[in-house]
Design a protein around this motif. Structure first.
Motif, PDB file in Angstrom:
ATOM      1  N   ASP A 120       0.819  -1.227   0.000  1.00 26.52           N
ATOM      2  CA  ASP A 120       0.000   0.000   0.000  1.00 26.52           C
ATOM      3  C   ASP A 120       0.842   1.262   0.000  1.00 26.52           C
ATOM      4  O   ASP A 120       0.466   2.272  -0.578  1.00 26.52           O
ATOM      5  N   ILE A 170       1.648   1.958  -3.565  1.00 29.02           N
ATOM      6  CA  ILE A 170       0.472   2.472  -4.285  1.00 29.02           C
ATOM      7  C   ILE A 170       0.224   3.934  -3.884  1.00 29.02           C
ATOM      8  O   ILE A 170      -0.032   4.786  -4.737  1.00 29.02           O
ATOM      9  N   ASP A 171       0.327   4.225  -2.589  1.00 26.92           N
ATOM     10  CA  ASP A 171       0.128   5.606  -2.132  1.00 26.92           C
ATOM     11  C   ASP A 171       1.126   6.545  -2.777  1.00 26.92           C
ATOM     12  O   ASP A 171       0.794   7.668  -3.158  1.00 26.92           O
ATOM     13  N   ILE A 183       2.709   6.121  -5.669  1.00 27.77           N
ATOM     14  CA  ILE A 183       2.433   6.273  -7.108  1.00 27.77           C
ATOM     15  C   ILE A 183       1.323   7.302  -7.331  1.00 27.77           C
ATOM     16  O   ILE A 183       1.355   8.077  -8.276  1.00 27.77           O
ATOM     17  N   ARG A 184       0.364   7.302  -6.415  1.00 29.25           N
ATOM     18  CA  ARG A 184      -0.765   8.224  -6.564  1.00 29.25           C
ATOM     19  C   ARG A 184      -0.341   9.689  -6.567  1.00 29.25           C
ATOM     20  O   ARG A 184      -1.061  10.551  -7.035  1.00 29.25           O
ATOM     21  N   MET A 234       4.012  -6.702  -6.531  1.00 29.25           N
ATOM     22  CA  MET A 234       3.625  -5.335  -6.856  1.00 29.25           C
ATOM     23  C   MET A 234       3.001  -5.242  -8.243  1.00 29.25           C
ATOM     24  O   MET A 234       2.124  -4.420  -8.477  1.00 29.25           O
ATOM     25  N   TYR A 282      -0.549  -6.123  -7.571  1.00 27.99           N
ATOM     26  CA  TYR A 282      -1.251  -5.026  -6.882  1.00 27.99           C
ATOM     27  C   TYR A 282      -1.573  -3.899  -7.850  1.00 27.99           C
ATOM     28  O   TYR A 282      -2.681  -3.364  -7.865  1.00 27.99           O
ATOM     29  N   ILE A 283      -0.564  -3.516  -8.631  1.00 28.55           N
ATOM     30  CA  ILE A 283      -0.751  -2.367  -9.532  1.00 28.55           C
ATOM     31  C   ILE A 283      -1.766  -2.718 -10.621  1.00 28.55           C
ATOM     32  O   ILE A 283      -2.611  -1.906 -10.987  1.00 28.55           O
ATOM     33  N   ARG A 315      -5.163  -2.436  -9.113  1.00 21.40           N
ATOM     34  CA  ARG A 315      -5.517  -1.056  -8.789  1.00 21.40           C
ATOM     35  C   ARG A 315      -5.767  -0.216 -10.046  1.00 21.40           C
ATOM     36  O   ARG A 315      -6.645   0.619 -10.078  1.00 21.40           O
ATOM     37  N   TYR A 316      -4.960  -0.437 -11.092  1.00 19.33           N
ATOM     38  CA  TYR A 316      -5.075   0.347 -12.333  1.00 19.33           C
ATOM     39  C   TYR A 316      -5.306  -0.596 -13.510  1.00 19.33           C
ATOM     40  O   TYR A 316      -4.428  -0.796 -14.336  1.00 19.33           O
TER      41      TYR A 316
END
Ligand SMILES: Nc1nc2c(ncn2[C@@H]2O[C@H](COP(=O)(O)OP(=O)(O)OP(=O)(O)O)[C@@H](O)[C@H]2O)c(=O)[nH]1
Ligand SMILES: [Mg+2]
Length: 391
Positions: free
Chosen positions: A90, A93-94, A96-97, A126, A129-130, A133-134
């Motif tokens: 996370d 991800i945070d 990257i945002r 990862m 995860y990515i 998420r995207y």
């Protein structure tokens, strides 16, 4: 094409740093952006502070697994790298945002060395995860394979590489393979060598990413290569190559007229550059196995002609007969003609197969050693069973 680049582990972070440098070059030389964010993720705090181009704040240099490793890496245990990525994903991800112009991003490029612990273990997790998420953006993994001397001295090298490659190939949209051994040049010391190797690894991406981002008409070719072409090309096992051929900067007056001789010289220079690109591919493979391919020719506008592009196309067709071939021309370089080649959707990669085979043997070996050890422990327990314990 614009990328978000994320490096994992020391190797991945240093190469991500090199991508940050590439973006600086695109901005400085060409006034365009090819990267919307660069991030470095590691379990090793000292390695994170050794980077030079990636912003030094905690949102761009992300320390993971601090509690488990005390900031000192995972010592080549890639299962631990994977576990930490699962726990701290996370954070990444945070980070990257926060990429400034994230909405312009066409794809992700994640980078790691296959043989280490952190990068090798974290990159498959990862990627997953990515992708979750995207879902609308492809995720490409650039995997650096170890030097020969690492393979012969340390079993973990082979095992880590095999587990990393297997995991990544089942989840990433494409896996770009880079073999460190291909870049070894005897005349550099090892440290300089790594920096030099990293620069050589990212070089083919320069024109490839820039070509589709040009806005000025004079830099847009007859067939512009954009993000769509690259995304359509990248699938499965992939290699990349780059070659260049110098052009005379000053032409004699009688050479100015376009005649057949000049045209054939350009074609010859083009083939020379493509030959170099093919012999310098990032990993040795058989081009006959490629299901997709792409080439980009960059040269000064007046040196570029459709014959040259066509010739290169038929040259590549001969080498990679099974591939769907895409191409582009990029009227940019001065005094130089260069060719970037991608071979993708490779059906077979000998090197990967070797890792799988050898690690199968290693796993059986470890298992039999463990069984042997258990047997011995049992024997010793057996003979000590009548001795009283003080505990
Ligand atoms: N091309 C290149 N390869 C590198 C570089 N640094 C390390 N490697 C290679 O990457 C592999 C080791 O991976 P590292 O990235 O050092 O390991 P890590 O992911 O930091 O994992 P741990 O240190 O075990 O926590 C070896 O095969 C090295 O040869 C680099 O800067 N460039
Ligand atoms: Mg490390």
């Amino acid at each position: 094409m614009k990328l978000v680049v994320v490096g994992f582990g020391q190797c991945g972070c240093r190469i991500a740093d090199e991508f940050a440098r590439l973006n600086g070059r695109a901005r400085g030389q060409r006034g365009i952006e090819i990267i919307t964010g660069v991030f470095a993720v590691n379990t090793d705090a000292a390695d994170l502070s050794g980077l030079t181009r990636i912003k030094p704040d905690y949102q761009h240099r992300v320390l993971i697994g601090g509690r488990k490793t005390g900031g000192h890496g995972v010592g080549k245990i890639n299962e631990l790298g994977a576990e930490i990525a699962r726990e701290d994903g996370d954070k990444v991800i945070d980070a990257i945002r926060t990429a400034r112009r994230f909405f312009e991003t066409d794809a992700f490029l994640l980078v790691a060395g296959a043989a280490g612990g952190t990068g090798s273990g974290a990159i498959p997790i990862m990627t997953q995860y990515i992708k979750e998420r995207y879902a609308d953006k492809p995720v490409y993994d650039l995997i650096v394979l170890p030097f020969e001397h690492e393979e012969t001295t340390e079993e973990r090298t082979i095992y880590n590489s095999a587990t990393c490659l297997k995991s990544v190939s089942s989840i990433a949209d494409a896996t770009i393979l880079i073999d460190n051994q291909r870049y070894v040049r005897k005349d550099f010391s090892l440290k300089n060598n790594l920096a030099k190797i990293n620069a050589m690894i990212v070089e083919p991406f320069y024109d490839l990413l820039c070509a589709g981002e040009e806005k000025k008409a004079k830099y847009i070719g007859a067939r512009m290569l954009d993000a769509g072409d690259i995304i359509q090309t990248l699938a499965g096992w992939t290699v990349i190559g780059y070659g260049k051929s110098l052009l005379p900067l000053i032409r004699l007056p009688f050479e100015r007229t376009r005649n057949f001789r000049k045209k054939s010289t350009e074609t010859h220079k083009g083939i020379e550059a493509m030959d170099e690109a093919m012999s310098e591919l990032s990993l040795r493979c058989n081009p006959m196995d490629a299901g997709r391919a792409l080439y980009l020719v960059a040269a000064p506008a007046k040196e570029m002609n459709m014959d040259l592009v066509k010739e290169l196309g038929s040259y590549l067709r001969d080498i990679a007969p099974a591939a769907v071939i895409r191409n582009g021309d990029y009227p940019r370089e001065r005094g130089m003609l260069d060719v970037t080649v991608i071979l993708s959707e490779l059906k077979d990669v000998q090197k990967v197969r070797d890792y799988y085979t050898e690690s199968g043997i290693i796993i059986r070996d470890i298992k039999s050693k463990q069984d042997e050890m258990k047997g011995k422990l049992r024997e010793i327990e057996e003979v000590s069973k009548d001795i009283p314990s003080l505990l």
